[in-house]
Design a protein around this motif. Sequence first.
Motif, mmCIF file in Angstrom:
data_model
loop_
_atom_site.group_PDB
_atom_site.id
_atom_site.type_symbol
_atom_site.label_atom_id
_atom_site.label_comp_id
_atom_site.label_asym_id
_atom_site.label_seq_id
_atom_site.Cartn_x
_atom_site.Cartn_y
_atom_site.Cartn_z
ATOM 1 N N UNK A 55 -2.883 0.867 -9.591
ATOM 2 C CA UNK A 55 -2.849 -0.107 -8.456
ATOM 3 C C UNK A 55 -2.725 -1.743 -9.064
ATOM 4 N N UNK A 56 -2.531 -1.625 -10.383
ATOM 5 C CA UNK A 56 -2.604 -2.945 -10.847
ATOM 6 C C UNK A 56 -1.262 -3.587 -10.447
ATOM 7 N N UNK A 57 -1.379 -5.094 -10.081
ATOM 8 C CA UNK A 57 0.032 -5.648 -9.714
ATOM 9 C C UNK A 57 0.330 -6.651 -10.828
ATOM 10 N N UNK A 58 1.548 -6.515 -11.423
ATOM 11 C CA UNK A 58 1.922 -7.539 -12.508
ATOM 12 C C UNK A 58 2.149 -8.844 -11.962
ATOM 13 N N UNK A 59 2.673 -9.043 -10.655
ATOM 14 C CA UNK A 59 2.753 -10.435 -10.310
ATOM 15 C C UNK A 59 1.484 -10.930 -9.944
ATOM 16 N N UNK A 67 0.980 -1.060 -0.006
ATOM 17 C CA UNK A 67 0.056 0.004 -0.047
ATOM 18 C C UNK A 67 0.847 1.063 0.057
ATOM 19 N N UNK A 68 2.201 1.306 0.664
ATOM 20 C CA UNK A 68 3.107 2.453 0.843
ATOM 21 C C UNK A 68 3.673 2.522 -0.370
ATOM 22 N N UNK A 69 4.399 1.298 -0.826
ATOM 23 C CA UNK A 69 5.315 1.509 -2.062
ATOM 24 C C UNK A 69 4.374 1.417 -3.416
ATOM 25 N N UNK A 70 3.250 0.732 -3.387
ATOM 26 C CA UNK A 70 2.690 0.779 -4.548
ATOM 27 C C UNK A 70 2.839 -0.637 -5.515
ATOM 28 N N UNK A 71 1.977 -1.005 -6.135
ATOM 29 C CA UNK A 71 2.119 -2.458 -6.791
ATOM 30 C C UNK A 71 2.858 -2.385 -8.216
ATOM 31 N N UNK A 72 3.099 -1.139 -8.652
ATOM 32 C CA UNK A 72 3.688 -1.056 -9.859
ATOM 33 C C UNK A 72 2.974 -0.702 -11.233
ATOM 34 N N UNK A 73 1.916 -1.108 -11.186
ATOM 35 C CA UNK A 73 1.006 -0.613 -12.291
ATOM 36 C C UNK A 73 0.929 -1.658 -13.632
ATOM 37 N N UNK A 74 0.292 -1.178 -14.590
ATOM 38 C CA UNK A 74 0.049 -1.935 -15.860
ATOM 39 C C UNK A 74 0.824 -1.850 -16.876
ATOM 40 N N UNK A 75 1.690 -1.068 -17.026
ATOM 41 C CA UNK A 75 2.635 -0.735 -18.216
ATOM 42 C C UNK A 75 3.015 -1.915 -18.889
ATOM 43 N N UNK A 76 3.808 -2.748 -18.195
ATOM 44 C CA UNK A 76 4.175 -4.061 -18.833
ATOM 45 C C UNK A 76 3.055 -4.826 -19.289
ATOM 46 N N UNK A 77 2.433 -4.870 -18.649
ATOM 47 C CA UNK A 77 1.242 -5.955 -18.972
ATOM 48 C C UNK A 77 0.460 -5.511 -20.144
ATOM 49 N N UNK A 78 0.076 -4.193 -20.267
ATOM 50 C CA UNK A 78 -0.485 -3.357 -21.276
ATOM 51 C C UNK A 78 0.578 -3.562 -22.650
ATOM 52 N N UNK A 79 1.826 -3.457 -22.429
ATOM 53 C CA UNK A 79 2.631 -3.588 -23.516
ATOM 54 C C UNK A 79 2.674 -5.225 -24.242
ATOM 55 N N UNK A 80 2.588 -6.054 -23.148
ATOM 56 C CA UNK A 80 2.559 -7.509 -23.462
ATOM 57 C C UNK A 80 1.507 -7.932 -24.113
ATOM 58 N N UNK A 81 0.201 -7.535 -23.652
ATOM 59 C CA UNK A 81 -1.004 -7.731 -24.458
ATOM 60 C C UNK A 81 -1.367 -7.001 -25.501
ATOM 61 N N UNK A 82 -0.683 -5.610 -25.747
ATOM 62 C CA UNK A 82 -1.066 -5.059 -27.008
ATOM 63 C C UNK A 82 -2.239 -3.974 -26.337
ATOM 64 N N UNK A 83 -2.463 -3.949 -25.180
ATOM 65 C CA UNK A 83 -3.442 -3.092 -24.675
ATOM 66 C C UNK A 83 -3.054 -1.623 -24.608
ATOM 67 N N UNK A 84 -4.093 -0.884 -24.880
ATOM 68 C CA UNK A 84 -3.522 0.807 -24.933
ATOM 69 C C UNK A 84 -3.892 1.138 -23.565
ATOM 70 N N UNK A 85 -3.031 1.577 -22.524
ATOM 71 C CA UNK A 85 -3.467 1.931 -21.202
ATOM 72 C C UNK A 85 -3.387 3.551 -21.240
ATOM 73 N N UNK A 86 -2.900 4.118 -22.362
ATOM 74 C CA UNK A 86 -2.922 5.620 -22.450
ATOM 75 C C UNK A 86 -4.211 6.106 -22.811
ATOM 76 N N UNK A 87 -4.539 5.835 -23.783
ATOM 77 C CA UNK A 87 -6.002 6.391 -24.464
ATOM 78 C C UNK A 87 -5.939 7.751 -24.450
ATOM 79 N N UNK A 88 -7.156 8.434 -24.814
ATOM 80 C CA UNK A 88 -7.338 9.961 -24.995
ATOM 81 C C UNK A 88 -8.240 10.411 -23.675
ATOM 82 N N UNK A 89 -8.600 9.702 -22.786
ATOM 83 C CA UNK A 89 -9.421 10.210 -21.828
ATOM 84 C C UNK A 89 -8.910 11.074 -20.675
ATOM 85 N N UNK A 90 -7.449 11.053 -21.043
ATOM 86 C CA UNK A 90 -6.975 11.756 -19.799
ATOM 87 C C UNK A 90 -6.464 10.978 -18.615
ATOM 88 N N UNK A 91 -5.395 11.475 -17.926
ATOM 89 C CA UNK A 91 -4.649 10.697 -16.852
ATOM 90 C C UNK A 91 -5.583 10.302 -15.709
#
Length: 178
Positions: free
Chosen positions: A92-96, A60-84
Amino acid sequence: MLLEDLSPLIAATTQWLTGAYPPAGGGALASVLCEMQARQAVTAAAWLRYPTPMDAALVVVAGPGGSARLDWITGADGAGTAGPQAYAWRTWVDEVVASWAACLLTDPGLAGRAVAALAEGGGQAAGTPVEFRRLLAPDDTDRGAAALLRHPDLLAPVAALHRTQLRHLLERGSTLAA
């Protein structure tokens, strides 16, 4: 530290999985059944990964790392145009946990061992009555709704990321995160 402290991680990782591998056939029932299976797999994986209140507090303090690598591996677009702000949940997505959940969803034997380890090992799950029926024994309706979510070939790139770590954890009979 309570189980609820992992709820943002569990919710975000479940959302990522069901977004990357959406329910088959559409409809409200398929969506719910797919999400329930993903949530059960993610919950089991999170409890294995963060078995103690201290582990949960640290993530909770350090954060789980996010989905960036998972998005890249699956070809998902995590950025989008809707804003951050629309994608802040992705932090909050945990890759492991996502990888371990993918393993559990595609390998019934591994899922059974994981749930048994949770029941035997205490940790986060100690004293918590939790049913993992949709993960361990999906019926035809469950399997149909989560056809993409449970497809071994589709989940292979995500499952392969940390499968060895999960197997090692379960083989040594411990629920301590490696």
